[in-house]
Design an enzyme around this catalytic site. Structure first.
Site, PDB file in Angstrom:
ATOM      1  N   ASN A 147      13.776   4.726  -8.505  1.00  0.00           N
ATOM      2  CA  ASN A 147      13.600   3.318  -9.805  1.00  0.00           C
ATOM      3  C   ASN A 147      13.814   4.077 -10.757  1.00  0.00           C
ATOM      4  O   ASN A 147      13.002   5.482 -11.361  1.00  0.00           O
ATOM      5  CB  ASN A 147      12.247   2.754 -10.056  1.00  0.00           C
ATOM      6  CG  ASN A 147      12.074   1.955 -11.428  1.00  0.00           C
ATOM      7  OD1 ASN A 147      12.543   2.489 -12.109  1.00  0.00           O
ATOM      8  ND2 ASN A 147      10.223   1.691 -11.375  1.00  0.00           N
ATOM      9  N   HIS A 204       7.250  -4.997 -11.295  1.00  0.00           N
ATOM     10  CA  HIS A 204       6.588  -3.518 -11.581  1.00  0.00           C
ATOM     11  C   HIS A 204       5.576  -3.703 -12.039  1.00  0.00           C
ATOM     12  O   HIS A 204       5.512  -4.149 -13.392  1.00  0.00           O
ATOM     13  CB  HIS A 204       7.525  -2.406 -11.615  1.00  0.00           C
ATOM     14  CG  HIS A 204       7.372  -0.985 -11.959  1.00  0.00           C
ATOM     15  ND1 HIS A 204       6.448  -0.574 -12.976  1.00  0.00           N
ATOM     16  CD2 HIS A 204       7.731   0.172 -11.397  1.00  0.00           C
ATOM     17  CE1 HIS A 204       6.336   0.613 -12.544  1.00  0.00           C
ATOM     18  NE2 HIS A 204       7.283   0.827 -10.977  1.00  0.00           N
ATOM     19  N   GLU A 214       2.073   0.578  -4.557  1.00  0.00           N
ATOM     20  CA  GLU A 214       1.893   1.347  -6.307  1.00  0.00           C
ATOM     21  C   GLU A 214       0.521   1.538  -7.214  1.00  0.00           C
ATOM     22  O   GLU A 214       0.245   0.816  -7.747  1.00  0.00           O
ATOM     23  CB  GLU A 214       3.356   1.091  -6.979  1.00  0.00           C
ATOM     24  CG  GLU A 214       4.482   0.945  -6.234  1.00  0.00           C
ATOM     25  CD  GLU A 214       5.533   1.245  -7.117  1.00  0.00           C
ATOM     26  OE1 GLU A 214       6.462   2.576  -7.406  1.00  0.00           O
ATOM     27  OE2 GLU A 214       5.780   0.909  -8.470  1.00  0.00           O
ATOM     28  N   GLY A 234       3.477   7.934 -12.082  1.00  0.00           N
ATOM     29  CA  GLY A 234       3.721   8.810 -13.646  1.00  0.00           C
ATOM     30  C   GLY A 234       2.801   9.764 -14.386  1.00  0.00           C
ATOM     31  O   GLY A 234       2.568  10.820 -14.969  1.00  0.00           O
TER      32      GLY A 234
HETATM   33  P1  PGA Z   1       6.464   8.029 -10.839  1.00  0.00           P
HETATM   34  O1  PGA Z   1       6.766   6.388 -11.037  1.00  0.00           O
HETATM   35  O2  PGA Z   1       7.277   8.140  -9.265  1.00  0.00           O
HETATM   36  O3  PGA Z   1       7.012   8.622 -11.429  1.00  0.00           O
HETATM   37  O4  PGA Z   1       5.060   8.262 -10.386  1.00  0.00           O
HETATM   38  C1  PGA Z   1       7.402   4.743  -9.385  1.00  0.00           C
HETATM   39  C2  PGA Z   1       7.512   4.005 -10.029  1.00  0.00           C
HETATM   40  O5  PGA Z   1       6.919   3.963 -11.461  1.00  0.00           O
HETATM   41  O6  PGA Z   1       7.423   3.339  -9.629  1.00  0.00           O
END
Ligand code: PGA
Length: 234
Positions: free
Chosen positions: A8, A89, A154, A160
């Site tokens: 993503n 998301h 998630e 993040g």
């Molecule tokens: P990240 O994001 O790997 O930067 O934590 C994952 C996402 O938002 O799908």
């Protein structure tokens, strides 16, 4: 079953970046499936000639009405060979997409033969599983038997942040997500997403997940390839 890794890219990159990624990702990996989700405008730059790599969109329109300024429909994406669409998301659920909107988007994806990658997750660390399972149940109410659907667990707090849940927690949540999917006679596929990187992916692979949804670690193509190769050899 083969594993699935979804990149993503969020609102990152430019045409030069996506052209170079397309070249670098033409690696001879075995059977791990890869889905690359750039911003809409860069889809034509990702010309990857590898049967295990597909294109995905980061969103699709909930509307079918042509009078929808600024929207991109599922059938437009199909013209660019898009096979998957990330839906729900948390970054969109937070400010733009309510539950009804998420359901219309899943419906639009499925009726246009795009595989939805449906994101679900709790917002606070260790909060009860109910919210996650309610999101899964709600999404399944518009999914059809026999059509491919991918879920991505998630946790919002893990995205993040550099933090990931314990493997014990992931196993428990994914087990429940999969048994909920099975009740609807749909093949249970569940990825994990949230701070996956080249350092923690092999530990996360010891759980019952079917692959990863990766944000920031997909922006560094060398690190991303390291993860792909590691998953391939698992
Ligand atoms: P990240 O994001 O790997 O930067 O934590 C994952 C996402 O938002 O799908």
């Amino acid at each position: 079953m083969h594993k699935l890794i979804v990149a993503n890219y969020k609102m990152n990159g430019n045409s030069k970046f996506y052209k170079s990624i397309a070249k670098k990702l033409n690696i001879g990996h075995k059977d791990t499936k890869i889905v690359l989700c750039p911003p809409f405008v860069y889809l034509p730059f990702l010309k990857v000639k590898n049967k295990n790599i597909s294109l995905g969109a980061q969103d699709i329109s909930m509307e079918n009405n042509k009078k929808s300024t600024g929207q991109i429909s599922a059938d437009m994406l199909k013209e660019f060979n898009v096979k998957y669409a990330i839906i729900g998301h948390s970054e969109r659920r937070l400010t733009m997409d309510n539950d009804a909107c998420v359901l219309s988007k899943i419906n639009n994806a499925i009726s246009n033969n795009l595989t939805p990658i449906i994101c679900v997750g709790e917002s606070k660390k260790n909060s009860a599983l109910n919210t996650v399972l309610e999101q899964v149940e709600s999404a399944l109410s518009v999914c059809e038997k026999g059509k491919e659907v991918v879920f991505a667990y998630e946790p919002v707090w893990a995205i993040g942040s550099g933090e990931v849940p314990t493997n014990k927690r992931i196993i428990r949540v994914v087990e429940q997500i999969k048994s909920t999917i099975l009740k609807h006679e749909i093949e249970p596929i569940c990825l994990y997403g949230g701070s996956v990187n080249e350092k923690n992916y092999s530990e996360l692979l010891k759980t019952n997940i079917d692959g990863f949804l990766i944000g920031s670690a997909s922006l560094n193509v060398e690190k991303f390839i390291e993860i792909i190769k590691g998953v391939d050899n698992d």
